[in-house]
Design a protein around this motif. Sequence first.
Motif, PDB file in Angstrom:
ATOM      1  N   UNK A 212       0.832  -1.210   0.000  1.00 34.86           N
ATOM      2  CA  UNK A 212       0.000   0.000   0.000  1.00 34.86           C
ATOM      3  C   UNK A 212       0.864   1.257   0.000  1.00 34.86           C
ATOM      4  N   UNK A 213       1.868   1.310   0.880  1.00 35.48           N
ATOM      5  CA  UNK A 213       2.636   2.553   1.003  1.00 35.48           C
ATOM      6  C   UNK A 213       3.657   2.722  -0.114  1.00 35.48           C
ATOM      7  N   UNK A 214       3.998   1.624  -0.810  1.00 32.10           N
ATOM      8  CA  UNK A 214       4.981   1.740  -1.891  1.00 32.10           C
ATOM      9  C   UNK A 214       4.355   1.727  -3.284  1.00 32.10           C
ATOM     10  N   UNK A 215       3.359   0.878  -3.495  1.00 32.61           N
ATOM     11  CA  UNK A 215       2.797   0.750  -4.844  1.00 32.61           C
ATOM     12  C   UNK A 215       1.885   1.914  -5.211  1.00 32.61           C
ATOM     13  N   UNK A 216       1.030   2.336  -4.282  1.00 35.08           N
ATOM     14  CA  UNK A 216       0.052   3.376  -4.632  1.00 35.08           C
ATOM     15  C   UNK A 216       0.707   4.681  -5.106  1.00 35.08           C
ATOM     16  N   UNK A 217       1.742   5.194  -4.427  1.00 36.50           N
ATOM     17  CA  UNK A 217       2.367   6.422  -4.943  1.00 36.50           C
ATOM     18  C   UNK A 217       2.997   6.232  -6.323  1.00 36.50           C
ATOM     19  N   UNK A 218       3.545   5.061  -6.564  1.00 33.19           N
ATOM     20  CA  UNK A 218       4.171   4.812  -7.864  1.00 33.19           C
ATOM     21  C   UNK A 218       3.124   4.697  -8.969  1.00 33.19           C
ATOM     22  N   UNK A 219       2.020   4.044  -8.669  1.00 30.14           N
ATOM     23  CA  UNK A 219       0.944   3.942  -9.656  1.00 30.14           C
ATOM     24  C   UNK A 219       0.448   5.341 -10.024  1.00 30.14           C
ATOM     25  N   UNK A 220       0.380   6.229  -9.028  1.00 26.88           N
ATOM     26  CA  UNK A 220      -0.066   7.588  -9.298  1.00 26.88           C
ATOM     27  C   UNK A 220       0.850   8.343 -10.244  1.00 26.88           C
ATOM     28  N   UNK A 221       2.110   7.929 -10.317  1.00 27.51           N
ATOM     29  CA  UNK A 221       3.077   8.586 -11.207  1.00 27.51           C
ATOM     30  C   UNK A 221       3.122   7.953 -12.595  1.00 27.51           C
ATOM     31  N   UNK A 222       2.400   6.844 -12.787  1.00 27.01           N
ATOM     32  CA  UNK A 222       2.494   6.091 -14.033  1.00 27.01           C
ATOM     33  C   UNK A 222       1.346   6.411 -14.982  1.00 27.01           C
ATOM     34  N   UNK A 223       1.514   5.966 -16.203  1.00 27.11           N
ATOM     35  CA  UNK A 223       0.392   5.994 -17.129  1.00 27.11           C
ATOM     36  C   UNK A 223      -0.648   4.975 -16.669  1.00 27.11           C
ATOM     37  N   UNK A 224      -1.860   5.087 -17.195  1.00 23.64           N
ATOM     38  CA  UNK A 224      -2.934   4.167 -16.816  1.00 23.64           C
ATOM     39  C   UNK A 224      -2.539   2.719 -17.075  1.00 23.64           C
ATOM     40  N   UNK A 225      -2.006   2.443 -18.255  1.00 26.14           N
ATOM     41  CA  UNK A 225      -1.654   1.071 -18.612  1.00 26.14           C
ATOM     42  C   UNK A 225      -0.536   0.532 -17.727  1.00 26.14           C
ATOM     43  N   UNK A 226       0.479   1.348 -17.469  1.00 31.36           N
ATOM     44  CA  UNK A 226       1.581   0.907 -16.618  1.00 31.36           C
ATOM     45  C   UNK A 226       1.109   0.689 -15.186  1.00 31.36           C
ATOM     46  N   UNK A 227       0.221   1.558 -14.716  1.00 29.60           N
ATOM     47  CA  UNK A 227      -0.304   1.406 -13.374  1.00 29.60           C
ATOM     48  C   UNK A 227      -1.083   0.113 -13.205  1.00 29.60           C
ATOM     49  N   UNK A 228      -1.913  -0.210 -14.168  1.00 28.72           N
ATOM     50  CA  UNK A 228      -2.682  -1.451 -14.095  1.00 28.72           C
ATOM     51  C   UNK A 228      -1.772  -2.671 -14.173  1.00 28.72           C
ATOM     52  N   UNK A 229      -0.719  -2.573 -14.961  1.00 26.36           N
ATOM     53  CA  UNK A 229       0.230  -3.694 -15.076  1.00 26.36           C
ATOM     54  C   UNK A 229       0.934  -3.925 -13.742  1.00 26.36           C
ATOM     55  N   UNK A 230       1.412  -2.827 -13.115  1.00 26.89           N
ATOM     56  CA  UNK A 230       2.069  -2.966 -11.819  1.00 26.89           C
ATOM     57  C   UNK A 230       1.098  -3.509 -10.782  1.00 26.89           C
ATOM     58  N   UNK A 231      -0.142  -3.036 -10.806  1.00 27.12           N
ATOM     59  CA  UNK A 231      -1.140  -3.514  -9.858  1.00 27.12           C
ATOM     60  C   UNK A 231      -1.289  -5.026  -9.906  1.00 27.12           C
ATOM     61  N   UNK A 232      -1.287  -5.592 -11.102  1.00 27.89           N
ATOM     62  CA  UNK A 232      -1.445  -7.038 -11.249  1.00 27.89           C
ATOM     63  C   UNK A 232      -0.325  -7.791 -10.550  1.00 27.89           C
ATOM     64  N   UNK A 233       0.904  -7.315 -10.704  1.00 29.46           N
ATOM     65  CA  UNK A 233       2.032  -8.002 -10.087  1.00 29.46           C
ATOM     66  C   UNK A 233       2.026  -7.848  -8.572  1.00 29.46           C
ATOM     67  N   UNK A 234       1.720  -6.653  -8.086  1.00 32.55           N
ATOM     68  CA  UNK A 234       1.683  -6.442  -6.641  1.00 32.55           C
ATOM     69  C   UNK A 234       0.559  -7.251  -6.013  1.00 32.55           C
ATOM     70  N   UNK A 235      -0.610  -7.275  -6.657  1.00 32.64           N
ATOM     71  CA  UNK A 235      -1.732  -8.057  -6.144  1.00 32.64           C
ATOM     72  C   UNK A 235      -1.378  -9.540  -6.064  1.00 32.64           C
TER      73      UNK A 235
END
Length: 264
Positions: A212-235
């Motif tokens: 939560x404290x590491x992925x969410x700020x990074x997703x906010x800095x990414x494009x939509x597609x990159x954010x969703x891709x990172x979300x899948x791996x973290x989940x």
Amino acid sequence: MSDSESDKDIVLYDLDGEVAVITLNRPEKRNAVSDRVIKALAAAVDRAQEEAKAAVICGNGKHFCAGLDLAEHVKRSPIEGVHHSRSWHAVFDRIEAGKIPFFSALHGAVVGGGLELAAATHIRVADATTFFALPEGTRGIFVGGGASVRVGRLCGVARMTDMMLTGRTVSAEQGEHWNLCQYVVGEGEAKAFAIDLARKAAQNAEMSNYSIIHALPRVGDMSRADGLFLESFVASMAASSPEAEERLNAFLNKSAARLSHPGK
């Protein structure tokens, strides 16, 4: 720094179960952040990362923190000012992007560097006496403890610009509306409320809190597609931990507590 100040702890540390409580203890200076305070805060933050599962930062006296110790700041050369700013960045980065979630209990002045410190924490609880301000423009200086990155993202660049250009103060209630804090409680209640929240967070799976404290700020800095891709791996990583399996099975077996409406 006075002789009397040199003889006392200006940052206090207490381990309350799984929650570390870090207290700025310079009330006669409205907890203004000196070089010595930054060093002591860094040591307390590092200790909390090793001993606790969550931490709370608060202040003694009538104010959380009135910001930078201006008496020290006027004596710095330009290069010394750069190194000083970067030392604040290093400590606040360890709060924002460390091992555990940090909560802040706010009251009175949360001004300048005090707001920069609060903005580095993940959850901010303000009591009714809290007011926020960024008076650097009126002092002939500029923010140097990370506000241009953190505060601007919390409340928006236009609002931050207003605060810096005009010296505007913002109440706790307005601060909640602006996302400078997430909770507003009664006078004197912020510390206990923040500790209670920290205890709840300490019960979460360690991998979940870290994600939560590491992925969410990074997703906010990414494009939509990159954010969703990172979300899948973290989940996937979070769900594969033994603790996640145990907790999910407890929910399926109806042995875990269910959520309820906040008004009931």
